[in-house]
Design a protein around this motif. Structure first.
Motif, PDB file in Angstrom:
ATOM      1  N   GLN A 110     -15.808 -25.908  11.269  1.00  0.00           N
ATOM      2  CA  GLN A 110     -16.790 -24.614  10.899  1.00  0.00           C
ATOM      3  C   GLN A 110     -18.219 -24.842  12.036  1.00  0.00           C
ATOM      4  N   ASP A 111     -18.479 -26.139  12.265  1.00  0.00           N
ATOM      5  CA  ASP A 111     -19.346 -26.223  13.340  1.00  0.00           C
ATOM      6  C   ASP A 111     -18.941 -25.741  14.825  1.00  0.00           C
ATOM      7  N   GLU A 112     -17.613 -25.853  15.043  1.00  0.00           N
ATOM      8  CA  GLU A 112     -17.339 -25.265  16.345  1.00  0.00           C
ATOM      9  C   GLU A 112     -17.168 -23.886  16.318  1.00  0.00           C
ATOM     10  N   MET A 113     -16.738 -23.293  15.042  1.00  0.00           N
ATOM     11  CA  MET A 113     -16.870 -22.011  15.092  1.00  0.00           C
ATOM     12  C   MET A 113     -18.464 -21.206  15.278  1.00  0.00           C
ATOM     13  N   LYS A 114     -19.335 -22.102  14.432  1.00  0.00           N
ATOM     14  CA  LYS A 114     -20.767 -21.509  14.688  1.00  0.00           C
ATOM     15  C   LYS A 114     -21.230 -21.935  15.833  1.00  0.00           C
ATOM     16  N   THR A 115     -20.690 -22.867  16.679  1.00  0.00           N
ATOM     17  CA  THR A 115     -21.179 -22.885  18.078  1.00  0.00           C
ATOM     18  C   THR A 115     -20.568 -21.671  18.832  1.00  0.00           C
ATOM     19  N   LEU A 155     -11.300 -19.522  19.365  1.00  0.00           N
ATOM     20  CA  LEU A 155     -11.485 -18.863  17.983  1.00  0.00           C
ATOM     21  C   LEU A 155     -10.144 -18.723  17.400  1.00  0.00           C
ATOM     22  N   VAL A 156      -8.893 -18.557  17.994  1.00  0.00           N
ATOM     23  CA  VAL A 156      -7.709 -18.395  17.228  1.00  0.00           C
ATOM     24  C   VAL A 156      -7.291 -19.799  16.910  1.00  0.00           C
ATOM     25  N   GLU A 157      -7.555 -20.721  17.885  1.00  0.00           N
ATOM     26  CA  GLU A 157      -7.112 -21.919  17.175  1.00  0.00           C
ATOM     27  C   GLU A 157      -8.159 -22.557  16.022  1.00  0.00           C
ATOM     28  N   LEU A 158      -9.215 -22.234  16.125  1.00  0.00           N
ATOM     29  CA  LEU A 158     -10.216 -22.624  14.974  1.00  0.00           C
ATOM     30  C   LEU A 158      -9.804 -21.900  13.626  1.00  0.00           C
ATOM     31  N   LYS A 159      -9.460 -20.584  13.880  1.00  0.00           N
ATOM     32  CA  LYS A 159      -8.805 -19.814  12.613  1.00  0.00           C
ATOM     33  C   LYS A 159      -7.387 -20.401  12.022  1.00  0.00           C
ATOM     34  N   ALA A 160      -6.793 -20.952  13.073  1.00  0.00           N
ATOM     35  CA  ALA A 160      -5.465 -21.520  12.566  1.00  0.00           C
ATOM     36  C   ALA A 160      -5.770 -22.699  11.951  1.00  0.00           C
ATOM     37  N   SER A 161      -6.816 -23.470  12.580  1.00  0.00           N
ATOM     38  CA  SER A 161      -7.020 -24.721  11.613  1.00  0.00           C
ATOM     39  C   SER A 161      -7.507 -24.662  10.379  1.00  0.00           C
ATOM     40  N   LYS A 163      -7.262 -21.803   8.445  1.00  0.00           N
ATOM     41  CA  LYS A 163      -6.324 -21.563   7.686  1.00  0.00           C
ATOM     42  C   LYS A 163      -5.510 -22.796   6.922  1.00  0.00           C
ATOM     43  N   LYS A 164      -5.133 -23.604   7.636  1.00  0.00           N
ATOM     44  CA  LYS A 164      -4.395 -24.713   7.209  1.00  0.00           C
ATOM     45  C   LYS A 164      -5.220 -25.636   6.651  1.00  0.00           C
ATOM     46  N   LEU A 165      -6.362 -25.848   6.686  1.00  0.00           N
ATOM     47  CA  LEU A 165      -7.286 -26.380   5.909  1.00  0.00           C
ATOM     48  C   LEU A 165      -7.443 -25.929   4.536  1.00  0.00           C
ATOM     49  N   GLU A 166      -7.736 -24.511   4.526  1.00  0.00           N
ATOM     50  CA  GLU A 166      -7.718 -23.707   3.230  1.00  0.00           C
ATOM     51  C   GLU A 166      -6.585 -23.785   2.358  1.00  0.00           C
ATOM     52  N   ASP A 167      -5.319 -23.644   3.233  1.00  0.00           N
ATOM     53  CA  ASP A 167      -4.000 -23.869   2.391  1.00  0.00           C
ATOM     54  C   ASP A 167      -3.806 -25.371   1.714  1.00  0.00           C
ATOM     55  N   ALA A 168      -4.213 -26.478   2.460  1.00  0.00           N
ATOM     56  CA  ALA A 168      -4.349 -27.562   1.790  1.00  0.00           C
ATOM     57  C   ALA A 168      -5.302 -27.897   0.677  1.00  0.00           C
ATOM     58  N   ALA A 169      -6.294 -27.302   0.825  1.00  0.00           N
ATOM     59  CA  ALA A 169      -7.351 -27.144  -0.087  1.00  0.00           C
ATOM     60  C   ALA A 169      -6.929 -26.565  -1.396  1.00  0.00           C
ATOM     61  N   ARG A 170      -6.148 -25.511  -1.404  1.00  0.00           N
ATOM     62  CA  ARG A 170      -5.513 -24.731  -2.459  1.00  0.00           C
ATOM     63  C   ARG A 170      -4.583 -25.595  -3.081  1.00  0.00           C
ATOM     64  N   ALA A 171      -3.824 -26.289  -2.278  1.00  0.00           N
ATOM     65  CA  ALA A 171      -2.592 -27.018  -2.672  1.00  0.00           C
ATOM     66  C   ALA A 171      -3.312 -28.304  -3.728  1.00  0.00           C
ATOM     67  N   TRP A 172      -4.195 -28.590  -3.323  1.00  0.00           N
ATOM     68  CA  TRP A 172      -4.727 -29.828  -3.769  1.00  0.00           C
ATOM     69  C   TRP A 172      -5.418 -29.497  -5.392  1.00  0.00           C
TER      70      TRP A 172
END
Length: 172
Positions: A110-115, A155-161, A163-172
């Motif tokens: 999120q910090d990188e996306m803001k940057t 931006l594409v790499e950050l979006k993919a990361s 998405k992975k983090l959101e999926d992991a957070a949903r699984a938890w």
């Protein structure tokens, strides 16, 4: 002295004679396990009274074996349940660690996306302030295109990361 010796009779033929009726003459008939247990528990009327001690000992032995089997099964199941609970705790601890790492990584993304967004907005402001368009000189155009491509990749790499983090957070 002659009474000390036993006379043996010899047969006139060199072969031995076969027992009569297929060798069953001197053998006693064997019954099965359950038949003998039944006979032990329920004696026939011709045998007379038997002692109860063998039956009591047999019943006590069966009860002891049944209890020992039950105790062993309970002990084994308790050990297995303890192992499963311990393993479950380990998995939960690992999940907690991974969630902490994913949360930290999400904050970095999120910090990188803001940057990146700040960089894009600064670039846009600079273009508007100078009044230049993207159709300027080739060198400027190529430099801007390279920077935009880099930012798009990032931006594409950050979006993919993300998405992975959101999926992991949903699984938890």
């Amino acid at each position: 002295m002659s009474d000390k010796y036993i006379r043996a009779s010899s047969t006139p033929s060199s072969t031995l004679q076969l027992p009569k009726q297929g060798g069953q003459e001197g053998r006693r008939k064997r019954t099965g396990l359950f038949r003998s247990l039944f006979t032990t528990l329920v004696p026939s009327q011709t045998e007379g009274k038997r002692s109860l001690w063998p039956m009591v000992i047999a019943i006590a032995a069966w009860i002891g074996l049944a209890y020992a089997g039950y105790a062993f099964a309970v002990h084994t199941l308790d050990k297995q349940q303890e192992y499963v609970n311990q393993r479950f705790q380990q998995v939960q601890e690992e999940n907690q660690k991974q969630m902490g790492a994913l949360t930290d990584q999400l904050a970095l993304v999120q910090d990188e996306m803001k940057t990146v967004q700040d960089g894009l907005s600064n670039l846009e402001e600079n273009l508007q302030l100078t009044g230049e368009t993207i159709g300027g000189t080739n060198k400027t155009k190529e430099a801007l295109q390279d920077r935009i491509d880099q930012l798009n990749k990032q931006l594409v790499e950050l979006k993919a990361s993300l998405k992975k983090l959101e999926d992991a957070a949903r699984a938890w």
